[in-house]
Design a protein around this motif. Structure first.
Motif, PDB file in Angstrom:
ATOM      1  N   SER A  71       0.032 -42.065 -32.086  1.00  0.00           N
ATOM      2  CA  SER A  71       0.063 -43.589 -32.000  1.00  0.00           C
ATOM      3  C   SER A  71       1.210 -44.142 -32.960  1.00  0.00           C
ATOM      4  N   SER A  72       1.795 -43.300 -33.605  1.00  0.00           N
ATOM      5  CA  SER A  72       2.918 -43.983 -34.342  1.00  0.00           C
ATOM      6  C   SER A  72       4.184 -44.015 -33.644  1.00  0.00           C
ATOM      7  N   ASP A  73       4.285 -43.286 -32.737  1.00  0.00           N
ATOM      8  CA  ASP A  73       5.398 -43.020 -31.867  1.00  0.00           C
ATOM      9  C   ASP A  73       5.384 -44.132 -30.727  1.00  0.00           C
ATOM     10  N   ALA A  74       4.099 -44.675 -30.450  1.00  0.00           N
ATOM     11  CA  ALA A  74       3.918 -45.446 -29.180  1.00  0.00           C
ATOM     12  C   ALA A  74       4.824 -46.683 -29.252  1.00  0.00           C
ATOM     13  N   GLY A  75       5.213 -47.502 -30.215  1.00  0.00           N
ATOM     14  CA  GLY A  75       6.010 -48.414 -30.272  1.00  0.00           C
ATOM     15  C   GLY A  75       7.490 -48.254 -30.265  1.00  0.00           C
ATOM     16  N   GLY A  76       7.685 -47.108 -30.389  1.00  0.00           N
ATOM     17  CA  GLY A  76       9.168 -46.621 -30.575  1.00  0.00           C
ATOM     18  C   GLY A  76       9.943 -46.485 -29.275  1.00  0.00           C
ATOM     19  N   LYS A  77       9.728 -47.377 -28.199  1.00  0.00           N
ATOM     20  CA  LYS A  77      10.099 -47.152 -26.894  1.00  0.00           C
ATOM     21  C   LYS A  77      11.626 -47.350 -26.883  1.00  0.00           C
ATOM     22  N   ASP A  78      12.458 -46.467 -26.145  1.00  0.00           N
ATOM     23  CA  ASP A  78      13.745 -46.835 -25.858  1.00  0.00           C
ATOM     24  C   ASP A  78      14.197 -47.615 -24.676  1.00  0.00           C
ATOM     25  N   GLU A  79      14.757 -48.863 -24.966  1.00  0.00           N
ATOM     26  CA  GLU A  79      14.771 -49.765 -23.835  1.00  0.00           C
ATOM     27  C   GLU A  79      15.736 -49.372 -22.794  1.00  0.00           C
ATOM     28  N   ASN A  80      16.339 -48.456 -23.055  1.00  0.00           N
ATOM     29  CA  ASN A  80      17.617 -47.874 -21.982  1.00  0.00           C
ATOM     30  C   ASN A  80      17.084 -46.617 -21.333  1.00  0.00           C
ATOM     31  N   LEU A  81      15.861 -46.373 -21.759  1.00  0.00           N
ATOM     32  CA  LEU A  81      15.350 -45.017 -20.963  1.00  0.00           C
ATOM     33  C   LEU A  81      14.377 -45.192 -20.062  1.00  0.00           C
ATOM     34  N   VAL A  82      14.654 -44.584 -18.875  1.00  0.00           N
ATOM     35  CA  VAL A  82      13.588 -44.938 -17.627  1.00  0.00           C
ATOM     36  C   VAL A  82      13.305 -43.469 -17.144  1.00  0.00           C
ATOM     37  N   PHE A  83      12.000 -43.513 -16.769  1.00  0.00           N
ATOM     38  CA  PHE A  83      11.347 -42.336 -16.385  1.00  0.00           C
ATOM     39  C   PHE A  83      11.194 -42.545 -14.815  1.00  0.00           C
ATOM     40  N   VAL A  84      11.611 -41.379 -13.969  1.00  0.00           N
ATOM     41  CA  VAL A  84      11.625 -41.493 -12.431  1.00  0.00           C
ATOM     42  C   VAL A  84      10.776 -40.589 -12.139  1.00  0.00           C
ATOM     43  N   ALA A  85       9.720 -40.912 -11.476  1.00  0.00           N
ATOM     44  CA  ALA A  85       8.645 -39.776 -10.998  1.00  0.00           C
ATOM     45  C   ALA A  85       8.975 -39.580  -9.490  1.00  0.00           C
ATOM     46  N   GLY A  86       9.183 -38.382  -8.871  1.00  0.00           N
ATOM     47  CA  GLY A  86       9.865 -38.170  -7.528  1.00  0.00           C
ATOM     48  C   GLY A  86      11.087 -38.206  -7.493  1.00  0.00           C
ATOM     49  N   ALA A  87      11.909 -37.763  -8.504  1.00  0.00           N
ATOM     50  CA  ALA A  87      13.485 -37.765  -8.778  1.00  0.00           C
ATOM     51  C   ALA A  87      14.144 -36.998  -7.678  1.00  0.00           C
ATOM     52  N   THR A  88      13.365 -35.923  -6.848  1.00  0.00           N
ATOM     53  CA  THR A  88      14.271 -35.343  -6.069  1.00  0.00           C
ATOM     54  C   THR A  88      13.859 -35.630  -4.570  1.00  0.00           C
ATOM     55  N   GLY A  89      13.035 -36.862  -4.448  1.00  0.00           N
ATOM     56  CA  GLY A  89      12.983 -37.347  -3.037  1.00  0.00           C
ATOM     57  C   GLY A  89      14.022 -38.348  -2.564  1.00  0.00           C
ATOM     58  N   LYS A  90      13.933 -38.634  -1.500  1.00  0.00           N
ATOM     59  CA  LYS A  90      15.126 -39.328  -1.043  1.00  0.00           C
ATOM     60  C   LYS A  90      15.341 -40.848  -1.638  1.00  0.00           C
ATOM     61  N   VAL A  91      14.101 -41.433  -1.967  1.00  0.00           N
ATOM     62  CA  VAL A  91      14.463 -42.603  -2.791  1.00  0.00           C
ATOM     63  C   VAL A  91      14.743 -42.397  -4.122  1.00  0.00           C
ATOM     64  N   GLY A  92      13.972 -41.397  -4.765  1.00  0.00           N
ATOM     65  CA  GLY A  92      13.962 -41.194  -6.251  1.00  0.00           C
ATOM     66  C   GLY A  92      15.247 -40.593  -6.658  1.00  0.00           C
ATOM     67  N   SER A  93      15.888 -39.655  -6.015  1.00  0.00           N
ATOM     68  CA  SER A  93      17.240 -39.071  -6.368  1.00  0.00           C
ATOM     69  C   SER A  93      18.358 -40.344  -6.237  1.00  0.00           C
ATOM     70  N   ARG A  94      18.220 -41.151  -5.342  1.00  0.00           N
ATOM     71  CA  ARG A  94      19.080 -42.491  -5.208  1.00  0.00           C
ATOM     72  C   ARG A  94      18.764 -43.296  -6.297  1.00  0.00           C
ATOM     73  N   THR A  95      17.549 -43.435  -6.814  1.00  0.00           N
ATOM     74  CA  THR A  95      17.348 -44.349  -7.851  1.00  0.00           C
ATOM     75  C   THR A  95      17.820 -43.741  -9.159  1.00  0.00           C
ATOM     76  N   VAL A  96      17.792 -42.650  -9.442  1.00  0.00           N
ATOM     77  CA  VAL A  96      18.225 -42.028 -10.363  1.00  0.00           C
ATOM     78  C   VAL A  96      19.869 -42.288 -10.706  1.00  0.00           C
ATOM     79  N   ARG A  97      20.558 -42.199  -9.492  1.00  0.00           N
ATOM     80  CA  ARG A  97      22.000 -42.249  -9.369  1.00  0.00           C
ATOM     81  C   ARG A  97      22.534 -43.629  -9.727  1.00  0.00           C
ATOM     82  N   GLU A  98      21.413 -44.763  -9.119  1.00  0.00           N
ATOM     83  CA  GLU A  98      21.715 -46.136  -9.347  1.00  0.00           C
ATOM     84  C   GLU A  98      21.622 -46.598 -10.889  1.00  0.00           C
ATOM     85  N   LEU A  99      20.546 -45.896 -11.243  1.00  0.00           N
ATOM     86  CA  LEU A  99      20.074 -46.222 -12.783  1.00  0.00           C
ATOM     87  C   LEU A  99      21.163 -45.581 -13.734  1.00  0.00           C
ATOM     88  N   LEU A 100      21.685 -44.661 -13.322  1.00  0.00           N
ATOM     89  CA  LEU A 100      23.037 -44.064 -14.030  1.00  0.00           C
ATOM     90  C   LEU A 100      24.121 -44.962 -14.123  1.00  0.00           C
TER      91      LEU A 100
END
Length: 392
Positions: A71-100
């Motif tokens: 719980s001590s780590d719960a509030g320490g979120k990185d505002e610049n960090l995004v988790f992408v589920a399905g990152a190898t799919g057609k939409v997911g892989s393109r989303t990864v590159r657009e975020l970068l």
């Protein structure tokens, strides 16, 4: 994260990831290197790989304290960090590159490293100037995580402040009758539950047009083992989670290529207004990345997106502003606007003469048109009944 050997200094066995070579585990992390014969990727050593399914060899026992599980780590979120589920799919892989491209750091959730090779290669080929966070490959992290296994997800999210879910059952595996239930609903719900526990600040879910409609063309898509029914149930799980959310319902993405945007501009509509249309995977990915960058414009909204030749080229911010938010209206003090409205005084005589009338139940609109499927059970393979008689 800590790594301790309790019995012997035995090395952790190397897990084969097909085509990759890796160093022994160090605090739960491994550094991926592309095949030695590939000399066109000078930055390949910089890619970090996180495996939450580590196995040990011999009698060695390891204690690994996963990230972000306290719980001590719960509030320490990185505002610049995004988790992408399905990152190898057609939409997911393109989303990864657009975020970068927008300067985000990305944790790419993948089921296996074999499927991530093309994603890694595409990121290394990106021609971008270095930003404060480094080159695109410096800001990409692969995270092996099976969304069907609930205990793997929350540690994989780490300090991500935003989660983008691009998973879906494969239409190529039409014989898998459990796919839409397992992936479009159960795996997505597992991710939503984990994001809620991890106190993620924003959750973006990609579903499909027609998830909240009955009739054509939704009925056609539901022939694929009720895929839209299960997608809608995933939407309902997100709506009930209490997370800040955005639900994106794109039109058909099978045929349009990335060049589709050269002749078709995207248009956004409110929920349950569109019946059909096309949009490219790239256009959806660009929209998802923009939403991650502009949470205030996209929070608590359900957006339907297609692309048309007749649509004017409009900035995404203007398009999103026209979509109403489902967030409750509150004033600056955090109190509902009608909380300060004075109520007329009630005299004692009037209150003593009349007894309060019982509240009458009000009819509410069902959250989903699929109310008949509220008790729908997950599909299973048919089995013979007790009265089955084998013919000789």
């Amino acid at each position: 994260m800590e790594l301790r050997s309790l019995q012997s200094p035995c090395a952790v066995s190397c897990i084969s990831h097909g085509g990759f070579t890796e160093k022994p585990f160090l605090c739960g992390l491994t550094n991926i290197k592309l095949p030695l014969e590939n000399r066109n990727c000078p930055n390949s050593k910089k890619l970090q790989f996180v495996d939450h399914k580590a196995r040990v060899s011999g009698t060695a026992k390891l204690k690994v304290e996963a990230r972000n599980t306290t719980s001590s780590d719960a509030g320490g979120k990185d505002e610049n960090l995004v988790f992408v589920a399905g990152a190898t799919g057609k939409v997911g892989s393109r989303t990864v590159r657009e975020l970068l491209k927008l300067g985000f750091k990305v944790q790419a959730g993948v089921r296996s490293t074999q499927r991530a090779e093309s994603l890694v290669q595409s990121v290394q080929n990106m021609k971008l100037d270095d930003v404060a966070g480094g080159t695109p490959i410096d800001r990409l992290e692969l995270v092996v995580c099976d969304l069907e296994k609930r205990d793997q997800i929350e540690p994989a999210l780490g300090k991500s402040s935003t989660v983008i879910c691009c998973i879906g059952a494969s239409e190529k595996e039409i014989s898998d009758i459990t796919g839409p239930y397992r992936i479009d609903f159960q795996a997505t719900k597992n991710l939503i539950d984990a994001a809620t526990s991890a106190k993620v600040k924003h959750f973006i879910l990609v579903t499909s047009l027609g998830t909240n409609k009955i009739g054509f063309p939704a009925a056609i898509l539901n022939l694929f083992w009720g895929v839209l029914i299960w997608k809608r149930k995933a939407e309902e799980a997100l709506l009930a989670s209490g997370l800040s959310y955005t639900i994106v319902r794109p039109g058909g993405m099978e045929r349009p290529t990335d060049s589709f945007k050269e002749t078709h501009n995207i248009t956004l509509s409110e929920e349950d207004t569109l019946f059909g249309g096309l949009v490219s995977n790239l256009q959806v990915a660009e929209l998802l990345a923009f939403m991650a960058k502009n949470r205030s414009l996209s929070s608590f909204k359900i957006v339907e997106v297609i692309a048309e030749t007749s649509a004017p080229l409009t900035p995404m911010g203007e398009l999103l502003q026209k979509i109403p938010s489902h967030r409750a209206e509150v004033n600056a003090s955090g109190v509902s606007d009608n909380a300060n409205t004075p109520t007329p005084p009630v005299s004692e005589s009037s209150s003593s003469k009349k007894e309060p009338e019982p509240l009458k139940p009000t009819a509410t609109r069902p959250l989903s048109p699929y109310t008949a499927y509220d008790d729908l059970k997950p599909p299973t393979s048919p089995s013979p009944s007790a009265n089955f008689v084998k013919l000789q």
